[in-house]
Design an enzyme around this catalytic site. Structure first.
Site, short mmCIF file in Angstrom:
data_model
loop_
_atom_site.label_atom_id
_atom_site.label_comp_id
_atom_site.label_asym_id
_atom_site.label_seq_id
_atom_site.Cartn_x
_atom_site.Cartn_y
_atom_site.Cartn_z
N LEU A 33 -9.06 -4.12 0.24
CA LEU A 33 -9.22 -2.60 0.21
C LEU A 33 -10.21 -2.38 1.45
O LEU A 33 -11.24 -3.20 1.72
CB LEU A 33 -9.54 -1.99 -0.91
CG LEU A 33 -8.60 -2.35 -2.02
CD1 LEU A 33 -9.15 -1.56 -3.46
CD2 LEU A 33 -6.99 -1.79 -1.80
N HIS A 37 -7.95 2.88 2.22
CA HIS A 37 -7.51 2.90 0.92
C HIS A 37 -8.38 3.75 0.19
O HIS A 37 -7.98 4.65 -0.73
CB HIS A 37 -7.49 1.57 0.22
CG HIS A 37 -6.77 0.54 0.94
ND1 HIS A 37 -7.04 -0.53 1.56
CD2 HIS A 37 -5.05 0.42 1.06
CE1 HIS A 37 -6.17 -1.27 2.15
NE2 HIS A 37 -5.13 -0.77 1.58
N GLN A 155 6.85 3.94 7.13
CA GLN A 155 6.81 3.58 5.48
C GLN A 155 6.88 4.88 4.72
O GLN A 155 7.35 5.06 3.71
CB GLN A 155 5.79 2.56 5.25
CG GLN A 155 5.49 2.59 3.55
CD GLN A 155 4.32 1.63 3.45
OE1 GLN A 155 4.84 0.34 3.36
NE2 GLN A 155 3.35 1.79 2.96
O1 PAF Z 1 1.66 -0.18 2.30
C1 PAF Z 1 1.40 -1.03 1.69
O2 PAF Z 1 0.15 -1.46 1.48
C2 PAF Z 1 2.47 -1.64 0.87
O3 PAF Z 1 3.91 -1.60 1.69
C3 PAF Z 1 2.97 -0.89 -0.40
C4 PAF Z 1 3.23 0.49 -0.27
C5 PAF Z 1 1.52 -1.08 -1.21
C6 PAF Z 1 3.98 -1.66 -1.10
O4 PAF Z 1 4.01 -2.98 -1.42
#
Ligand code: PAF
Length: 281
Positions: A33, A37, A155
């Protein structure tokens, strides 16, 4: 902060506590992290009465075994950071907890072209793996809100699409990319950069700004090529430089309509793959 390792324990904690799903904010992570995050956790903290984070390095989304094996793990400091930022629950499952029948990916999410362009082109199967794990996590946690970082722009679109395809009642909140003072987007992979590579890595954000400054004057295809050449000259192995529609990621050639494109870059510095993006103004 309570740590749950087994999906059933977490699920029954949420169900037995009769917690309103609308008051649950969820931040999925793969650990290692950083401030990016933590800013997601802090935003979730303000907007929800229960904040859940997960740490799980999901094997099914890695297309490169070496990348999976080298994915940084800093679990003890991650736990401290989560505690300090006001996270209520950490879900920390093992691979066997998540995939009790073995690690399998069956292509099942109809993501359309989002699955095969840009990241999808260079990491085939990656987004199926991402959808597989996020879908599973959403089934276990049932949050009202899911917090994702804009750094993984494609994503975010993919997860939004999966949620809408499956009619899952979770809203996706996309939070701004957190940057180091010199502009480098925060990423768990940055720790793998040597000091020389780390210095060079700032060039990616500089190039996104260069695109922003020149996108009104230049033919966009030419601009992509210019930036690709500049990155290559600096020693990057470029996968893509793309200027695309913000909602569909379709390539844009001219800024002739009131579109708000996003510029996206993926490039390697030696062994480390970096991605970044910027919404153009
Ligand atoms: O972005 C990330 O860290 C990953 O792709 C996730 C969303 C935690 C899925 O494993």
């Amino acid at each position: 902060m309570i740590i749950f390792k087994h999906p059933k324990d977490l699920q029954s904690y949420i169900q037995n506590g009769a917690i309103d799903p609308n008051s649950i904010g969820f931040v999925p992570t793969m650990g290692a992290l950083h401030k990016g995050h933590i800013s997601l956790i802090q935003t979730a903290r303000v907007e929800n009465s229960l904040v859940v984070a997960s740490i799980f390095v999901n094997p099914t989304q890695f297309t490169d075994q070496l990348d999976f094996e080298k994915y940084p793990s800093t679990i003890e400091s991650d736990i401290l950071k989560l505690e300090h930022s006001g996270c209520d629950i950490l879900f920390l499952p093992s691979v066997a907890d998540i995939y009790p029948n073995g690690i399998t990916t069956n292509q099942q999410y109809n993501l359309g072209h989002l699955d095969t362009i840009l990241e999808g082109k260079y990491r085939p199967g990656h987004f199926q793996g991402v959808c597989q794990i996020v879908h599973l996590l959403l089934q276990i946690i049932s949050p009202g809100k899911l917090y994702l970082g804009q750094k993984d722009y494609q994503q975010c679109l993919v997860i939004k699409k999966m949620i809408s395809l499956l009619h899952i009642g979770t809203s996706v909140i996309i939070c701004p990319t957190q940057r180091e003072p010199d502009g480098l987007a925060m990423s768990s992979r940055n720790v793998r950069l040597t000091s020389i590579e780390r210095e060079k890595a700032t060039y990616i954000f500089k190039m996104l700004n260069y695109i922003n400054e020149n996108s009104k004057a230049e033919d966009l295809e030419k601009l992509e090529q210019i930036v690709q050449n500049k990155l290559t000259e600096q020693g990057f192995k470029v996968e893509y430089v793309a200027i695309a529609d913000q909602l569909t990621l379709e390539n844009i050639q001219f800024r002739d309509k009131p579109s708000t494109p996003v510029a996206l870059i993926a490039a390697y510095i030696n062994q480390v793959r970096l991605i970044d993006n910027l919404i153009l103004n």
